[in-house]
Design a protein around this motif. Structure first.
Motif, short mmCIF file in Angstrom:
data_model
loop_
_atom_site.label_atom_id
_atom_site.label_comp_id
_atom_site.label_asym_id
_atom_site.label_seq_id
_atom_site.Cartn_x
_atom_site.Cartn_y
_atom_site.Cartn_z
N HIS A 211 0.87 -1.17 0.00
CA HIS A 211 0.00 0.00 0.00
C HIS A 211 0.92 1.22 0.00
O HIS A 211 1.49 1.58 1.04
CB HIS A 211 -0.89 -0.02 1.25
N PRO A 212 1.10 1.86 -1.16
CA PRO A 212 2.12 2.92 -1.27
C PRO A 212 2.00 4.02 -0.22
O PRO A 212 3.00 4.42 0.39
CB PRO A 212 1.90 3.46 -2.69
N ALA A 213 0.79 4.52 0.00
CA ALA A 213 0.64 5.63 0.94
C ALA A 213 0.94 5.20 2.37
O ALA A 213 1.65 5.89 3.11
CB ALA A 213 -0.78 6.19 0.84
N ALA A 214 0.42 4.03 2.76
CA ALA A 214 0.67 3.53 4.11
C ALA A 214 2.14 3.19 4.31
O ALA A 214 2.70 3.42 5.40
CB ALA A 214 -0.20 2.31 4.38
N ALA A 215 2.77 2.64 3.28
CA ALA A 215 4.19 2.31 3.38
C ALA A 215 5.03 3.56 3.59
O ALA A 215 5.89 3.61 4.48
CB ALA A 215 4.64 1.57 2.13
N ARG A 216 4.79 4.59 2.78
CA ARG A 216 5.57 5.83 2.92
C ARG A 216 5.34 6.48 4.27
O ARG A 216 6.30 6.92 4.93
CB ARG A 216 5.20 6.80 1.79
N LEU A 217 4.10 6.55 4.69
CA LEU A 217 3.79 7.23 5.94
C LEU A 217 4.35 6.48 7.14
O LEU A 217 4.92 7.09 8.06
CB LEU A 217 2.27 7.39 6.07
N SER A 218 4.21 5.17 7.15
CA SER A 218 4.72 4.39 8.29
C SER A 218 6.24 4.43 8.36
O SER A 218 6.82 4.53 9.45
CB SER A 218 4.22 2.94 8.22
N ASN A 219 6.90 4.38 7.21
CA ASN A 219 8.37 4.47 7.22
C ASN A 219 8.84 5.84 7.69
O ASN A 219 9.83 5.96 8.43
CB ASN A 219 8.92 4.19 5.82
N THR A 220 8.13 6.89 7.29
CA THR A 220 8.48 8.23 7.74
C THR A 220 8.28 8.36 9.24
O THR A 220 9.14 8.91 9.96
CB THR A 220 7.62 9.28 7.01
N ARG A 221 7.16 7.85 9.73
CA ARG A 221 6.91 7.90 11.17
C ARG A 221 7.95 7.11 11.95
O ARG A 221 8.40 7.53 13.03
CB ARG A 221 5.51 7.37 11.46
N ALA A 222 8.35 5.97 11.42
CA ALA A 222 9.37 5.16 12.09
C ALA A 222 10.70 5.91 12.15
O ALA A 222 11.37 5.93 13.19
CB ALA A 222 9.54 3.83 11.37
N ALA A 223 11.10 6.53 11.04
CA ALA A 223 12.35 7.27 11.01
C ALA A 223 12.32 8.43 12.01
O ALA A 223 13.31 8.69 12.72
CB ALA A 223 12.63 7.78 9.60
N LEU A 224 11.21 9.13 12.09
CA LEU A 224 11.08 10.24 13.04
C LEU A 224 11.07 9.74 14.48
O LEU A 224 11.64 10.40 15.38
CB LEU A 224 9.80 11.03 12.75
N PHE A 225 10.46 8.59 14.71
CA PHE A 225 10.43 8.00 16.05
C PHE A 225 11.84 7.65 16.51
O PHE A 225 12.23 7.97 17.64
CB PHE A 225 9.54 6.76 16.02
#
Length: 235
Positions: A211-225
């Motif tokens: 799921h492109p949008a969920a993948a990008r958003l979750s990876n971004t959130r993980a990196a920020l976390f």
């Protein structure tokens, strides 16, 4: 950027993917693989985090039964990889991640460690938040986490959990709701549910649930976390 190395666990040797950054920030991340093993997608994610300055190691958590386990989302083998997973127990997975953490500290001199896991590895990552080895833990669609909600009151690390709206690998229909509710009162836990996404949304193509949008958003959130808890928000 990365390469396979030998990793000693007890008296045995298995392989682990190691990605070292060109500009290290002094922090490290251990990866808990999914049932698909040390495939190209997992190694790519390790290299991605190395690009952000982290030293990264991804051990083979199935080494006891599958020494070179790496499947690039061949669903004709889903029953086989599930059978391998069912030969594992959670305690072995936690032990393996702890050994990988110790090795990463020795290899890269990291002073603070994070942990990320997917699917099976996501559940093991959550269980590893019960010890004080890791300063931040991220779990992507942790399989049957609803059966291990006894961990809620015993966490020792901040936890970020990324869940699909539709979870077919669950023991009950309300699994996602139960997980979110269980952690709701923990200030050090964040949970995200990705609308329209199902289990495996962060895996790259050819995984059918990408799921492109969920993948990008979750990876971004993980990196920020990780940035917030490992680097104090300073890069």
């Amino acid at each position: 950027m990365g390469q396979f190395i030998n990793l000693t666990i007890g008296n045995e040797t298995t392989r682990a993917w190691l990605s070292l950054p060109s500009r290290p920030n002094g922090r490290g991340i251990v990866l808990g693989m999914s049932v698909w093993g040390q495939n190209a997608d997992l190694c790519s994610w390790a290299d991605f985090m190395a690009d952000l300055g982290y030293a990264v190691i991804a051990p083979n958590l199935f080494w006891r039964n599958a020494p070179d386990h790496a499947v690039d989302y061949d669903f004709s083998r889903l029953e086989d990889v599930g059978a391998i997973m069912n030969q594992q127990n959670d305690e072995q997975g936690v032990e393996d991640l702890a050994c990988a953490a110790a090795a990463l500290k020795d290899l890269a001199g990291c002073d603070r460690l994070g942990l990320a896991g997917w699917c099976y590895g996501g559940r093991i990552a959550c269980l590893s938040a019960l010890n004080d080895l890791f300063c931040a833990v991220v779990a992507f669609y942790p399989t049957i986490l609803e059966t291990r909600l006894d961990i809620v009151d015993h966490l020792k690390a901040p936890l970020s959990i990324h869940l699909p709206e539709i979870e077919r690998f669950a023991t009950r229909d309300d699994a996602i709701e139960r997980i979110v509710a269980a952690f709701a009162d923990r200030a050090d836990v964040e949970t995200f549910v990705y609308e329209g996404a199902t289990h495996g949304f962060g895996f790259s193509p050819p995984h059918p649930n990408h799921h492109p949008a969920a993948a990008r958003l979750s990876n971004t959130r993980a990196a920020l976390f990780f940035d917030r808890h490992l680097n104090g928000g300073r890069r």
